[in-house]
Scaffold this motif. Structure first.
Motif, mmCIF file in Angstrom:
data_model
loop_
_atom_site.group_PDB
_atom_site.id
_atom_site.type_symbol
_atom_site.label_atom_id
_atom_site.label_comp_id
_atom_site.label_asym_id
_atom_site.label_seq_id
_atom_site.Cartn_x
_atom_site.Cartn_y
_atom_site.Cartn_z
ATOM 1 N N PHE A 1 0.821 -0.826 0.322
ATOM 2 C CA PHE A 1 0.335 -0.140 0.008
ATOM 3 C C PHE A 1 0.811 1.520 -0.022
ATOM 4 N N SER A 2 0.852 2.307 -0.492
ATOM 5 C CA SER A 2 1.364 3.445 -0.730
ATOM 6 C C SER A 2 1.440 3.912 1.069
ATOM 7 N N ASN A 3 2.227 4.884 1.207
ATOM 8 C CA ASN A 3 2.587 5.418 2.475
ATOM 9 C C ASN A 3 1.385 5.999 2.770
ATOM 10 N N ASP A 4 0.856 7.308 2.028
ATOM 11 C CA ASP A 4 -0.339 8.258 1.893
ATOM 12 C C ASP A 4 -1.686 7.081 2.717
ATOM 13 N N GLU A 5 -1.806 5.960 2.158
ATOM 14 C CA GLU A 5 -3.038 4.773 2.067
ATOM 15 C C GLU A 5 -3.001 4.529 3.476
ATOM 16 N N LEU A 6 -1.250 4.310 3.752
ATOM 17 C CA LEU A 6 -1.412 3.893 4.986
ATOM 18 C C LEU A 6 -1.208 4.848 6.565
ATOM 19 N N ARG A 7 -0.966 5.799 5.685
ATOM 20 C CA ARG A 7 -1.677 7.282 7.394
ATOM 21 C C ARG A 7 -2.704 7.036 7.181
ATOM 22 N N GLN A 8 -3.247 7.440 5.871
ATOM 23 C CA GLN A 8 -4.636 7.749 6.317
ATOM 24 C C GLN A 8 -5.259 6.706 7.486
ATOM 25 N N LYS A 9 -5.356 5.806 6.710
ATOM 26 C CA LYS A 9 -5.368 4.257 7.613
ATOM 27 C C LYS A 9 -5.357 4.697 8.950
ATOM 28 N N MET A 10 -4.182 4.895 9.658
ATOM 29 C CA MET A 10 -4.442 5.144 10.794
ATOM 30 C C MET A 10 -4.736 6.799 12.485
ATOM 31 N N VAL A 11 -4.930 7.438 10.704
ATOM 32 C CA VAL A 11 -5.976 8.600 10.718
ATOM 33 C C VAL A 11 -7.276 8.433 11.673
ATOM 34 N N ASP A 12 -7.490 7.518 10.750
ATOM 35 C CA ASP A 12 -9.063 6.755 11.169
ATOM 36 C C ASP A 12 -9.305 6.869 11.656
ATOM 37 N N GLN A 13 -8.666 5.322 12.259
ATOM 38 C CA GLN A 13 -8.339 4.305 13.338
ATOM 39 C C GLN A 13 -8.532 5.009 14.274
ATOM 40 N N THR A 14 -7.526 5.972 13.989
ATOM 41 C CA THR A 14 -6.883 6.124 15.683
ATOM 42 C C THR A 14 -7.693 7.929 16.291
ATOM 43 N N VAL A 15 -8.518 8.666 15.527
ATOM 44 C CA VAL A 15 -9.374 9.540 16.020
ATOM 45 C C VAL A 15 -10.062 9.754 17.150
ATOM 46 N N PRO A 16 -11.494 8.806 16.269
ATOM 47 C CA PRO A 16 -12.027 8.208 17.619
ATOM 48 C C PRO A 16 -11.839 7.719 18.859
ATOM 49 N N GLN A 17 -10.310 7.077 18.284
ATOM 50 C CA GLN A 17 -9.848 6.230 19.822
ATOM 51 C C GLN A 17 -9.625 7.632 20.637
ATOM 52 N N ALA A 18 -9.078 8.649 20.423
ATOM 53 C CA ALA A 18 -9.185 9.533 21.110
ATOM 54 C C ALA A 18 -9.560 10.446 21.359
ATOM 55 N N GLU A 19 -10.617 10.650 20.729
ATOM 56 C CA GLU A 19 -12.330 10.964 20.890
ATOM 57 C C GLU A 19 -12.378 10.298 22.057
ATOM 58 N N TYR A 20 -12.176 9.079 22.498
ATOM 59 C CA TYR A 20 -13.252 7.807 23.310
ATOM 60 C C TYR A 20 -12.503 8.673 24.422
ATOM 61 N N LEU A 21 -11.150 9.430 24.875
ATOM 62 C CA LEU A 21 -10.739 9.005 25.666
ATOM 63 C C LEU A 21 -11.134 10.379 26.378
ATOM 64 N N GLY A 22 -11.174 11.389 25.049
ATOM 65 C CA GLY A 22 -11.557 12.394 25.539
ATOM 66 C C GLY A 22 -10.050 12.938 25.718
ATOM 67 N N HIS B 1 -13.463 9.435 5.112
ATOM 68 C CA HIS B 1 -12.445 9.254 6.259
ATOM 69 C C HIS B 1 -12.276 11.090 7.022
ATOM 70 N N TYR B 2 -10.999 10.889 7.656
ATOM 71 C CA TYR B 2 -10.919 12.033 8.385
ATOM 72 C C TYR B 2 -9.741 13.103 7.512
ATOM 73 N N GLU B 3 -9.935 14.482 7.005
ATOM 74 C CA GLU B 3 -8.695 15.004 6.722
ATOM 75 C C GLU B 3 -8.196 15.776 7.383
ATOM 76 N N PHE B 4 -6.220 15.699 7.533
ATOM 77 C CA PHE B 4 -5.704 16.206 8.717
ATOM 78 C C PHE B 4 -4.602 17.485 7.743
ATOM 79 N N GLY B 5 -4.270 18.394 8.784
ATOM 80 C CA GLY B 5 -3.509 19.667 8.711
ATOM 81 C C GLY B 5 -2.175 19.003 7.899
ATOM 82 N N GLU B 6 -1.333 19.155 7.382
ATOM 83 C CA GLU B 6 0.379 19.239 6.526
ATOM 84 C C GLU B 6 1.724 18.555 7.535
ATOM 85 N N ILE B 7 1.999 17.641 7.607
ATOM 86 C CA ILE B 7 2.893 17.753 8.164
ATOM 87 C C ILE B 7 4.334 17.844 8.230
#
Lengths: 251, 315, 251, 315
Positions: D217-238, D254-260
């Motif tokens: 998979f491309s780097n960007d695809e994997l990164r997007q996957k990470m963001v999509d998976q992690t953001v709701p977890q962060a929300e759950y943690l508050g 998907h989540y859009e996210f800022g410039e790295i």
């Protein structure tokens, strides 16, 4: 904001406290009896200065925190010292290199602080600068003698100075706290200290026949904002043990 | 007795100080070197048990007092090595003897410092005993030694008071703190009594040293003085001296105290104390680690000297 | 007295905890990857055993102290471990020597404890001894290979074993706690472990072509009664920091 | 393309695993060695930031879990070096390249661990990202690598869960603990996103690696996957993800996210991260300090081998 001044005072106090703590780890283990005495002397001076800064910081904050509460009951992320001063003692060359960089900055900073618009700051600076001019003379003198000494002392000094160079940049970088202090003429702009610091350091390097590390080297930062190296936590765990283990006790 | 020997002893008997350039008996010189250097070594090694708590001192004020005390000890070492050097031996030679184990230092520093209360107990008991030992030496026959002791004693009495002050704070503190203080007294009491050395009956060189006036009171006299002085202080603190045989003797006006376990003393002297190995290793390591530093400074001094001689040629 | 048994359990737990703590200081810094894994394994086993002993000690005491309160909220004078296990890691040879002496004693002790009149003690011993027989095999094997290895490994092992010898005597000295345990058939008399320990140690020394330190050497003691070396305080200050700095927090 | 080359690519395309004894392209071999060894080095160096808190873990249970995790990492290092060795390079050679700075390890380990919460953040974010990177590799074309990754991924998912559990405890804890967790998220969020490497547009070797099926998979695809998976977890943690531009895009799912800040990434890669120097020095020091140990074991093995050959003569 009074918070800015409180922060500024903590930075001053934390630098002195943490460096004093490091120096006191040498107690009885220096390379010569005269060094044991001189280094303890510097540690004592810095400790005394830390107490003055903390006393003022505590009063200003108005939450009844005394010098001991500020020293012993804050965790690492609340410490505001430079990364430089928390670096481990290493060899005596490392200790001297750290001291030399710090003294050279500390001296010019205090010199400006004697003119602070805040009379209490000016007063503490006035009291400290006499001690710090001795520190400055001593560490510069040792760098010269060891740099221009034997092959081994030369290479050890050079390596130590090279190693710590990346922790010097932070001294001259301003953040919002500094800007507020400068705006109120409480403290100089950090960047303004760079020229005199560099001139002094360069002079000592030359006399010591040592090579100045590259001006464009990458510089680490974060200590003044509470983002430290991994060393500080251990230093604090040791230093704060009794106050933590026996809360509220009088000693 | 040769005329020189007679004149030497007469001066001592008349209370005239012997000075470095004066004629002196070889035995006198050797005894003094041993005694002064042992004392100097004790100051140096004595930094270590206290250095062990300086990084963990409970308040900034206590830390500052302790640091200053350790600095004083290094300073005492310096005076005393200088006094020994007037007898024709170099500091490096004396240190070499320390590091090789040939020279001794006070056995008291072979005990570990296990809590902050030990900083109190050392000041109170160890420095207290040292002062009792040393005050008479301010009047000893060898001038440089006597003068060094005057400076040392002045500072030591501060240290003893500071130590007592630490104990006082602990005894007025929480039950845990008071327990810490009692525990420190338990561990340091007997070793402090041993600091005065074996009973006079056992002490070989005492008579000779007394004749030379480099020993002015017997070990037992000094020890008794320490006990008499310290027991009321312990009572004032509300602490119990760990000696079931301790009791006040109305008739003599002194405290009687229990048998000292001299086998422990001999054993620590032999090298078997809890910290003998570690203390000596730490000092040797410091000395070896510092070799490059001392060599570097010497190399610089040599270069500077050479440059000075060359300046006229270059000019 | 239940106090004696509590003390006995603390001794068992403290030995395991303190040694585990020392071993975990090697994390990621061992001389070979396989050693990193093996040493962590031993550290984990000992930590698990410490937890079993503390759990029982806490229940027995009946003051609601759990394993963490026992581990993190006692100061040095309340720790009951052998002086041996608190000695610093030193070189890897020092670490192995410490482990070898300890494992050799621990194994024979646990073997007896499996027959304890106290079923819970016997049970914990039973669970532990499988792990400890592996520790024993491993440390003995390494002593043999390094003793009979290169000139350097031989001299380093010999020096390390000589250095720590004076901390082995304490294992075999009984005090009132031990006497009570022995009288109740909870634990063996410490002195009874000396012969099997020495036979095992001697065998390994021989195979390793190393020289056994003198039998009449002076032995240090005090750890089991709470009189430690100066090293323990530092170990605890580091280990206990978070529990001390954030009292009552759940982690 | 030679017949061998064609057969090689056809096997890959058909999803048949390449095994050590099979013919393979030199570029394939080299790329794999680089990739697997870099991964192995990351496991080894990755022990250090966590080792930094193992001695200070707040409970015995947490200490035990962390120790076990670090042990797993050393184990992963072992599998992965073995996988690399099947390609004809020795572990010692790979380590020499690590120590000389020639070989890389994941830049994420050049950040310091500053509080206990970092043990949570590393498990949750760093191991979380690693898993996303690694799961596809369980299906990669090189057999030994694919099999190693299967073992690794199984354990990593435990680690990620344990990390999240640490964060959960902190977020349910005192305000100070929650602040610790937030601070850790602030410091580890962006470096974790950078773990996937530069944007595909910038990535030079991606196409070739994709063709060889060692990159699925491309780097960007994997990164997007990470963001999509992690953001709701962060929300759950508050907790608040430190990215003001982060927002959910209903259309893309998907989540859009800022410039790295890729300049930071490049800078850390160049050696200027907060801990690059220290991590490498620690490993080199460990290796050098351990030389006598490895030599000693080798000397013993040689002696044993020699003894075995001599036994018949002695009999």
């Amino acid at each position: 904001m009074p918070d800015d001044k409180f922060n500024f005072l903590l930075r001053m106090g934390d630098n002195a406290l943490v460096l004093s703590q490091r120096l006191s780890q040498w107690c009885g283990k220096g390379p010569a009896l005269e060094e044991d005495i001189a280094l303890t002397n510097v540690a004592l001076d810095l400790l005394g200065q830390a107490r003055l800064w903390f006393a003022y910081a505590g009063e200003l904050e108005g939450k009844d925190r005394d010098e001991d509460q500020l020293a012993f009951l804050r965790d690492a992320h609340d410490f505001r010292n430079l990364l430089l001063v928390e670096q481990p003692n290493g060899t005596y060359a490392d200790t001297l290199a750290r001291q030399f960089y710090f003294d050279s900055w500390h001296y010019f900073l205090l010199q400006e602080l004697t003119k602070s618009s805040d009379a209490r700051v000016a007063d503490i600076a006035e009291k400290s600068i006499k001690e710090v001019s001795y520190h400055l003379r001593r560490s510069g003198d040792l760098v010269v003698r060891l740099g221009d000494g034997s092959e081994q002392s030369r290479s050890m000094m050079q390596a130590a100075l090279d190693d710590l160079w990346m922790y010097t940049g932070e001294m001259f970088k301003a953040d919002a706290v500094d800007e507020a202090m400068t705006a109120q003429s409480i403290a100089p702009a950090p960047a303004d200290l760079h020229a005199p610091w560099l001139a002094h350091v360069q002079g000592i390097f030359e006399e010591a026949t040592l090579v100045l590390p590259p001006a464009n080297a990458w510089m680490q930062q974060g200590g003044r904002q509470g983002k430290h190296t991994e060393h500080l936590g251990y230093l604090l765990a040791e230093m704060q043990f009794l106050q933590r283990a026996y809360p509220g006790a009088q000693w | 007795m040769s005329p020189e020997e007679r004149a030497f002893q007469e001066k001592i008997d008349a209370g005239v100080k012997i000075e470095p350039k004066d004629w002196m008996l070889e035995g006198y010189r050797k005894t003094l070197i041993r005694q002064i250097s042992q004392h100097a070594h004790s100051e140096i090694v004595g930094q270590l048990p206290e250095g062990n708590w300086v990084t963990r001192a409970p308040t900034l004020k206590r830390k500052s007092i302790l640091l200053a005390k350790i600095q004083d000890e290094a300073g005492h070492g310096l005076y005393l090595y200088s006094a020994a050097e007037t007898l024709g031996v170099s500091r490096d030679q004396l240190l070499a003897d320390l590091h090789s184990g040939k020279a001794k230092y006070s056995s008291i520093f072979n005990y570990p410092t296990l809590s902050w209360a030990d900083m109190g107990a050392i000041g109170w008991l160890v420095d207290g005993s040292a002062i009792i030992n040393q005050i008479p030496l301010c009047r000893c026959s060898y001038g440089p030694y006597a003068r060094a002791m005057i400076r040392v004693c002045k500072e030591e009495s501060f240290h003893a008071r500071q130590g007592y002050d630490i104990m006082m704070a602990l005894c007025k503190g929480t039950p845990e703190q008071k327990q810490m203080a009692q525990d420190a007294l338990n561990r340091w009491w007997w070793p402090s009594l041993m600091m005065f050395g074996p009973s006079d009956a056992e002490s070989i060189n005492s008579a000779q040293s007394a004749q030379w006036r480099i020993k002015l009171f017997s070990n037992d006299e000094l020890r008794q003085k320490m006990v008499d002085q310290t027991v009321p202080q312990a009572e004032y603190l509300g602490l119990t001296v760990p000696d079931p045989d301790l009791k006040w003797n109305e008739e003599t006006g002194h405290y009687e105290f229990g048998e000292i376990d001299w086998s422990e003393f001999q054993n620590v002297l032999k090298g078997n104390g809890p910290c003998n190995r570690e203390r000596l290793r730490t000092r040797v390591q410091a000395w070896e680690d510092g070799a490059w530093f001392r060599d570097g400074l010497n190399a610089y001094a040599d270069k500077q000297a050479a440059r000075k001689t060359q300046v006229p040629q270059a000019a």
